[in-house]
Structure formats: structure tokens, C-alpha cells
Design an enzyme around this catalytic site. Structure first.
Site, PDB file in Angstrom:
ATOM      1  N   ARG A  40       0.791  -1.222   0.000  1.00 63.09           N
ATOM      2  CA  ARG A  40       0.000   0.000   0.000  1.00 63.09           C
ATOM      3  C   ARG A  40       0.832   1.286   0.000  1.00 63.09           C
ATOM      4  NH1 ARG A  40      -4.729  -0.815   4.543  1.00 63.09           N
ATOM      5  NH2 ARG A  40      -5.180  -3.010   4.189  1.00 63.09           N
ATOM      6  N   HIS A  86      -8.048  -3.948  -7.320  1.00 64.47           N
ATOM      7  CA  HIS A  86      -7.711  -3.345  -6.014  1.00 64.47           C
ATOM      8  C   HIS A  86      -8.854  -3.576  -5.025  1.00 64.47           C
ATOM      9  CE1 HIS A  86      -4.984  -0.886  -3.698  1.00 64.47           C
ATOM     10  NE2 HIS A  86      -5.980  -0.086  -3.316  1.00 64.47           N
ATOM     11  N   TYR A 130     -19.647  12.704 -11.241  1.00 67.87           N
ATOM     12  CA  TYR A 130     -19.684  13.946 -12.016  1.00 67.87           C
ATOM     13  C   TYR A 130     -18.412  14.193 -12.824  1.00 67.87           C
ATOM     14  CZ  TYR A 130     -23.609  15.000  -8.924  1.00 67.87           C
ATOM     15  OH  TYR A 130     -24.783  14.952  -8.230  1.00 67.87           O
TER      16      TYR A 130
END
Length: 835
Positions: A40, A86, A130
């Protein structure tokens, strides 16, 4: 357990392992920590990416959302990444996608975003439903050749798909975009850099594998942040590159301007990296309201899409230096702690600059080598097919006959592969001389059977032969790459140059030379100034641009107001950041920083120089040179009023005490008049008050120590004294400007002054009759220069040199400056034309 076993009977476990709880906790925590570190938080040194970045880019690659495609909803990209590669929350993936699209976070953004992706003010991005995104062009360089077996693949989290363990990375992304992350017990914070500089350093490392970090820093000047700004000091940069750790002091870029009311304003145009602009403006406003920062009348953020612009207007009369210092102390500077920690073979390691580039080069060598093997295999396969096609064209008639008489496709292929004797077929060969026993390979046979009949024409055969020749050249090239380390590295260098040419740009972050905390010098803008000194040692400085050029013959304007009985003795030009060697008439030399001289108005008298320099009674400054002009092998050449000349190596003026040091020993009544910085290869021109000049080779004056008196340079007539000196050489195209006390002057090309032996009487330069008066000074000037002349009473005039006519020696000259009765020109300085 059997059905008749009582329920309350305890049955022992088949296998019980007894461990100490602290050992189990320790091992479990280590396993968790390594999972976070490798999976990570830390980037891989090879492609500079963490797993989440790599997976987002690979998912976009698989989706076909490249730079040439249309934008796709970010929710679609996040969903694809989360579903296939992921196995973490969508917020972490979307945050990664957003950051890769922010041009204020990444030096070279990897994602081309469309919509609201946040701002430097800390505004959050719009929801992923959006916004839209696609891969940036530079990101495709990270994935180029991925399909050519250049890197290893690994199973995704559910073993359903394959994902790359690392990307081919045609560019050194770890240094270009940097990285930051917090793991368990460690963190990384790698600054971004300029692509051109990193490529140059990488190529230098390829050519010079034994080079040091200092050599690489000749190419990589320092980090290059996307928000610009400045890095203060080079020591921290060297520490970061040499050890992998360092603390960089970052400073905003700002400018001091005049506002509409005539006051000062500070305009901030670039911020330190990762600085929240809105929060900074808010903190400044709080400090102004609380009185921590005084003198601010208005604060506003005028930033737009074109860049940052924060305007701080100051009250009239406010000390801009003080406000500037307060802003630097609390708001305009921050620290970037460099920790160059990355994964090397899945192990965290703090790396130097050289080690980082070496690991990247090792990766690229492996990528290019594997790509070459892949391309070579494909080229050989293609060559094999082309060989079959060429043979098929040569035996086209027999092949057509045999294929048409075969029972089916399998039999035809068996005949072409030589597994079936064609004589067993009921076929009459029309051309007995054509081979009828075939031995094509399986691949060639399959390809021949798929060929169209039109492929057997003679024109098609020529195209096949041309392609076969090209394939053979490619095979030879790839074999050379695989056989030679030098050729392999040459390929890497060529590809790096291509990337730099495509995406390289100029630095955004400047590196300031000064070190340590903010000093007063940091607050002084660099500008050219005129420094005025009077006989009674009053001194001040004024900006050069405060004086506009005037026509020749003018009276000028007030430039100083000496008190009664005092007069201007010297005016010279210097940059505010110059270190000056100030020579006095008594042969002493002092060191002074120009900005330490108080800046005053034209009509001001000035400040007593004894506050800056420890002058003795009767001692006054007569010559000034900038120490920036000094070279290692150069000399300070001095001339005295009585005609003595001496040269002393500049190294003897390196350690000047606050009380000054001896520059020249003088006889009683003699004074130091002028000083030049010379290199020993040119000539010296010495001029006298009565208009005589002599030119002689500089090497006729040997080098001497500071305490020496010097040698005679000119044989003076009775009552005559030296007025000045200039240094020149045979290639010098400048002219000697001679200005007299009554304001007359002329230019004469230096080439017209022939060289003589030292200690001669010289030649007539200008007539010093009642009209002209005696010579005040001489200067070497170019046509594009300006001069600034000043009178005893403080009148000052700036005049273009080209308005002063060029004449021969022994002439009267023209009016340079009109002087009033009782006043006379005392000093002249030159303002170079480029300024």
C-alpha cells in the site's frame, strides 16, 4: 464424533500448537506491517508507483481509456479498478485517481481530468459520478511495451485475472513525480524533479557509472515542484541526494510593487509545494488583525486559472522590509522533509540519488532486453513465414495443382508438410522441373493454405522479398542489442532523449544560493544603484532608474545636497547585492555590502560613512571595485596621484578586516586615485589632470604585495597629477571618455593610443585650457553605454555615450554637462548599455 458420544464430553483437538502470545503478536504485527509496506504505502523504485496507482493505470489501459480516447466517468474507472484489481474502498481509489490528475500535486500528471478535481485552496473534488478522466499521454510511456513480455505478471486478488507486478516505465517516474506515504514504522517523502534534468543525469550515469552524487547534481539542480516557488540553500539538497534524507527550506515567489496610491504592495505568485493557499491567506489575515503583522491595509486573493496571485497592500509609510520579513517568518516559508524510501526487491530501502537512478537503469535494461527477445522471436517467426511464402511463389503451379487435387484441407497440409507423397495423388505435373516434394513447416503450410490466389503474382513476390529483407535487418539489429551491453544502453539513452524531447520543459522551482535563516539580505531586491560619496564622507545610494537619460549639455537634476563646505567626491554604480572593495586615498581597503549603504532620496545629504566604515581623519573613498569581478588569477591594479602603479593578486584581499587592511604604501603627499581589476595580459592607460595619457603593457608592472609602493607608470610634468586609469587590450573596441572639470569631454578610440614603455611622458589626450579646465576623470565606454556625471554641489546628469562625439587625440571636446558658476564636474560613472 460418534452419535452415541455424550454432548458434555470434551474431545481434544487434533493438533494444538502452544506459542507465547508475545511471539504470536510480534510475528502477526510484522506480517501486517510488511503487507502495508509492500502492498500500500511505498512506491516501487522501478516505476515509482504504489500498487493502487499501478492498478488504476492498468485498469484504464485495459478499458481502452487512453489519451486518444474520449473521457470516461471516473465512477466507471474506479469500479473497474476495484472489481478487478484493487480490493479496497472506492474512496481510496478515487483519491488516487484525483491526485494523478492534479497539476499542483504531480509535476507531470498521469491522468487527464475533466471536471472539478479540487484546488490549491483545499477544495475537495466533485463526486466521481460527475467527473471524467482518461490517461494522460505521459502515462502511456509507463505502460509502453507492456504486451511484449517486458515485465512479470501476477494473479489479481481472486486469481481470476493477471496484473503487472511493475510497469515497464520508459521514464524514471519515481524522481519525476515523487511520492509520499506513511507505512508502519516508516514513511516516504520523495520530491518531484524536472524531466530534462533527470534524463541528463541518467544518461551521464550510463556514460560514467563511477560518477559521484556531486557529478549528478551538475545535471539535477534540485527538486522541481509543480507549484514553482524557491528552495533556499544547496546544502540540504546535497544531503538529501547523498544520504536519502534532508530538510529543504521552501519559499514562496513574490514581488514588491507600487500600488495605485503610491504605497508598496507584496504580490505572491508562487507557493511552496503542498501549501494550502486559502489557509495561508486566512492565517495572514488573522496575524494582521491580531497585530502580529503591522502595516497591511488590504489583503486579497486574485488567483485565477492562469495562476496564483495574492496581493498584500501596505499602508503609506509602512516599512516593506519589516512586513516582508514577518511574512517570511510565519507564512511564506515551509519545510519539505526528504525521505527517499522505496521498495527494492520488495524490501524498503533509503536510497541516494545515484542508487535511485541505478535501480531504474537496471529495470530498464531488463525491460529492453526482454522486449528485444520478444521482438526477435516475432521477427524470426515472421521471417520463417516469409521464407515459406517465397518458396510457395516459386512453386506456385505445383502447389495449386496439388492443393486442388487433395481430398481435403488436412490432406493438402500434409502434402505441403511432406507427410504425404504427392505421387500418391492422381495429379499430372505440367512442369516436371518444379519441385513436387515439399517440406514446409506446419506454420508455413497453414499460412500457404490461407493465402489468396492473388498473393502468387510476381508483384506480390517483390513485396515479400522487400519485407523479408527488412525483417532480416531487424533480426540482426535485435541480436546486436542482446549481444552487446553497450548497444543495449544506447537504446535506453535514445529512448530517454525521445521522452525528454516530447515532454521536457523548463524548471519551475528556483534555487537560491543563500543558506540558513532569513537574513536582511534576503529582503533586499537586486537592483543597480548609484552610490554618492562626499569629501566629508557622507554616503547614500539611489536607484539608477531614478535618473532618466538627458541630452548632452544639460544641467541635470539634484542628486545630492552636501552641506556647506562639503562637495561630492565620488559616484559609482553597484548592484545592491554586490560585495565592494572600497579603496581610500590613504591606501586602505575596506569591504562593504552595497545594501548596507542607506537608500535615500535625491535631495538627501546622506549618512556619515563612519557608521559603515572605520575611516581615519582626512581619509576618503576614492575607488570601488566589485568582488564579483574577481577571478582566481586576476590582480588589483592601482595608480596613485603621483603616477605610481602597482599590481597585487586578488587573493590578498580575501580576508578584509572590519577596520580595513593596507592596499598600498604611499609616500607623504601621495594618494590612491584609481583601481582596476586586470588579468595581466592587457594594457593600462593612465591619464593626467593636464590632459596627458600613456599606454603601456600591464606586464611591465610586476606583481607585488599589499605593502609595496609600486613602480612609476608615467613621468609627470611639474604640477601635474594622475586623474584616472583604464585597462584595455588589442581587441577592445571601446573608446576612452575624457571629462574635464568644466563639463567638456570627448571620446577617442582606445586603439588610437599607441603602446609605449612604462614611465614615459605620454601623449596629449585633451586640451586643458581655461575653457575646459583640468581632467576630472577618464572611463572606458561603449557606444551603447550611459554615463552619470556629478558635480561638486550635487547636480547629477545621466547622458547616453553616443551623444558625445568621437574625436581624435589633442582636441577640445564638446559640452557634456553645463555647470553653474563655481561648480565643476567631480566624478563620472558608467552604466553599461545592457542595463
Amino acid at each position: 464424533m460418534s452419535s452415541d458420544t455424550p454432548e458434555d464430553v470434551e474431545v481434544p483437538a487434533a493438533n494444538v500448537e502452544r506459542v507465547r502470545i508475545e511471539d504470536e503478536m510480534e510475528q502477526s504485527y510484522i506480517d501486517y506491517a510488511m503487507s502495508v509496506i509492500a502492498g500500500r504505502a511505498l512506491p516501487d523504485v522501478r516505476d515509482g508507483l504504489k500498487p493502487v496507482h499501478r492498478r488504476v493505470l492498468y485498469a484504464m489501459h485495459e478499458m481502452g481509456v487512453t489519451s486518444g480516447s474520449g473521457h470516461r466517468k471516473c465512477s466507471s474507472i474506479v469500479g473497474e479498478t476495484m472489481g478487478d484489481y484493487h480490493p479496497h474502498g472506492d474512496k481510496a481509489i478515487y483519491d488516487t485517481l484525483v491526485r494523478m490528475a492534479q497539476d499542483f500535486s504531480l509535476r507531470y500528471p498521469l491522468v487527464d481530468g475533466q471536471g472539478n478535481f479540487g484546488s490549491m485552496d483545499g477544495d475537495p473534488p466533485a463526486a466521481m459520478r460527475y467527473t471524467e478522466a482518461r490517461m494522460a499521454t505521459v502515462a502511456e510511456e509507463l505502460l509502453e511495451d507492456l504486451e511484449k513480455d517486458t515485465v512479470d505478471f501476477q494473479s489479481n486478488y481472486d486469481d481470476r485475472l493477471q496484473e503487472p507486478a511493475v510497469l515497464p516505465a520508459k521514464l524514471p517516474n519515481l524522481l519525476l513525480n515523487g511520492s509520499s506515504g506513511i507505512a508502519v514504522g516508516m514513511s516516504t517523502n520523495i520530491p518531484p524533479h524536472n524531466l530534462n534534468e533527470v534524463v541528463d543525469a541518467t544518461i551521464h550515469l550510463i556514460d560514467n557509472p563511477d560518477c559521484e552524487v556531486e557529478d549528478l547534481m551538475d545535471h539535477i539542480k534540485g527538486p522541481d515542484f509543480p507549484t514553482g516557488g524557491n528552495i533556499v540553500g544547496k546544502d540540504a539538497i546535497y544531503s538529501a541526494y547523498a544520504t536519502g534524507r534532508g530538510r529543504l527550506r521552501m519559499r514562496a515567489e513574490y514581488d514588491i510593487q507600487r500600488n495605485e496610491t503610491g504605497g508598496d504592495r507584496i504580490v505572491i505568485t508562487e507557493l511552496p509545494y503542498q501549501e494550502n493557499k486559502a489557509r495561508m491567506v486566512e492565517r495572514i489575515a488573522d496575524d494582521v488583525n491580531e497585530g502580529v503583522i503591522e502595516g497591511v491595509s488590504d489583503l486579497r486573493d486574485e488567483s485565477d486559472r492562469d495562476g496564483v496571485r495574492v496581493v498584500i497592500d501596505l499602508k503609506r509609510g509602512a516599512n516593506v522590509d519589516v512586513v516582508e520579513n514577518q511574512l517570511l517568518d510565519h507564512h511564506l516559508e515551509s519545510t519539505f522533509g526528504v525521505i527517499n524510501l522505496a521498495l527494492v526487491d520488495d524490501q524498503p530501502q533509503v536510497l541516494t540519488l545515484k542508487e535511485t537512478l541505478e535501480h531504474y537503469l537496471d529495470h530498464r535494461k531488463e525491460v529492453v532486453r526482454r522486449r528485444a527477445r520478444h521482438d526477435l522471436d516475432e521477427a524470426k517467426d515472421r521471417a520463417h513465414i516469409l521464407e515459406g511464402r517465397l518458396e510457395a511463389v516459386d512453386t506456385a503451379e505445383a502447389i495449386v495443382n496439388l492443393v486442388t487435387e487433395s481430398a481435403d484441407r488436412d490432406e493438402a497440409q500434409a502434402v505441403l508438410e511432406g507427410e504425404v507423397d504427392p505421387t500418391t495423388l492422381d495429379v499430372e505435373l505440367e512442369y516436371p522441373d518444379v519441385q513436387s516434394d515439399f517440406a514446409f513447416s506446419k506454420e508455413q503450410a497453414e499460412h500457404i493454405l490461407r493465402m489468396q490466389i492473388g498473393s502468387l503474382t510476381s508483384m506480390e513476390a517483390g513485396e515479400i522479398e522487400a519485407e523479408y529483407a527488412e525483417i532480416q535487418e531487424e533480426i540482426e539489429y535485435l541480436e546486436r542489442v542482446l549481444a552487446s551491453e553497450e548497444k543495449l544502453l544506447s537504446v535506453i539513452k535514445d529512448e530517454l532523449r525521445e521522452v525528454a524531447e516530447e515532454y521536457g520543459d523548463e524548471r519551475k522551482t528556483s534555487i537560491l544560493e543563500d543558506e540558513g535563516q532569513v537574513t536582511h539580505e534576503d529582503l533586499i531586491p537586486e537592483e543597480d544603484s548609484l552610490v554618492v560619496i562626499t569629501e566629508q564622507d557622507y554616503i547614500k545610494r539611489m536607484p539608477v532608474d531614478a535618473f532618466d537619460p538627458q541630452g548632452r549639455g544639460g544641467k541635470g537634476i539634484i542628486g545630492a545636497d552636501p552641506k556647506e563646505g562639503d562637495r561630492v567626491s565620488k559616484v559609482f554604480r553597484a548592484n545592491t547585492h554586490d560585495y565592494l572593495c572600497c579603496f581610500t586615498n590613504q591606501g586602505q581597503v575596506y569591504r562593504l555590502k552595497t545594501y548596507e549603504i542607506p537608500e535615500m532620496s535625491r535631495t538627501a545629504r546622506g549618512k556619515s560613512a563612519v557608521n559603515l566604515i572605520d575611516l581615519d581623519d582626512g581619509e576618503e573613498l576614492t575607488a570601488v571595485v566589485c568582488t564579483d569581478d574577481f577571478g582566481e588569477d586576476e590582480c588589483i591594479t592601482m595608480v596613485t596621484r603621483d603616477g605610481y602603479v602597482k599590481r597585487t593578486c586578488v587573493t590578498e584581499f580575501e580576508n578584509i578586516l572590519s577596520t580595513g587592511i593596507i592596499a598600498a604604501s604611499l609616500e607623504d603627499g601621495d594618494e590612491l586615485v584609481d583601481v582596476e581589476v586586470t588579468d595581466g595580459t592587457g594594457d593600462l592607460v593612465v591619464a593626467t589632470e593636464q590632459g596627458m595619457t600613456i599606454r603601456f603593457a600591464e606586464d611591465e608592472v610586476r606583481q607585488m604585495g599589499r605593502n609595496a609602493r609600486g613602480v612609476r607608470g608615467i613621468d609627470l610634468q611639474d604640477g601635474d597629477h594622475v586623474a584616472g586609469m583604464v585597462a584595455t587590450d588589442d581587441a577592445d573596441e571601446r573608446a576612452l571618455l575624457t571629462v574635464t572639470h568644466n563639463g567638456y569631454g570627448k571620446r577617442t578610440l582606445l586603439s588610437e593610443y599607441r603602446r609605449q614603455s612604462r614611465y614615459g611622458k605620454g601623449l596629449v589626450d585633451i586640451k586643458t585650457d581655461e575653457r575646459n579646465g583640468q581632467v576630472a576623470t577618464v572611463k572606458a565606454v561603449a557606444a551603447e553605454d550611459d554615463i552619470v556625471a556629478m558635480t561638486d554641489r550635487g547636480q547629477i546628469m545621466r547622458c547616453p555615450v553616443d551623444e558625445i562625439s568621437t574625436q581624435g587625440r589633442n582636441t577640445m571636446g564638446v559640452t557634456v554637462m553645463t555647470t553653474e558658476n563655481g561648480d565643476q564636474v567631480s566624478t563620472v560613472t558608467v552604466v553599461p548599455g545592457e542595463e
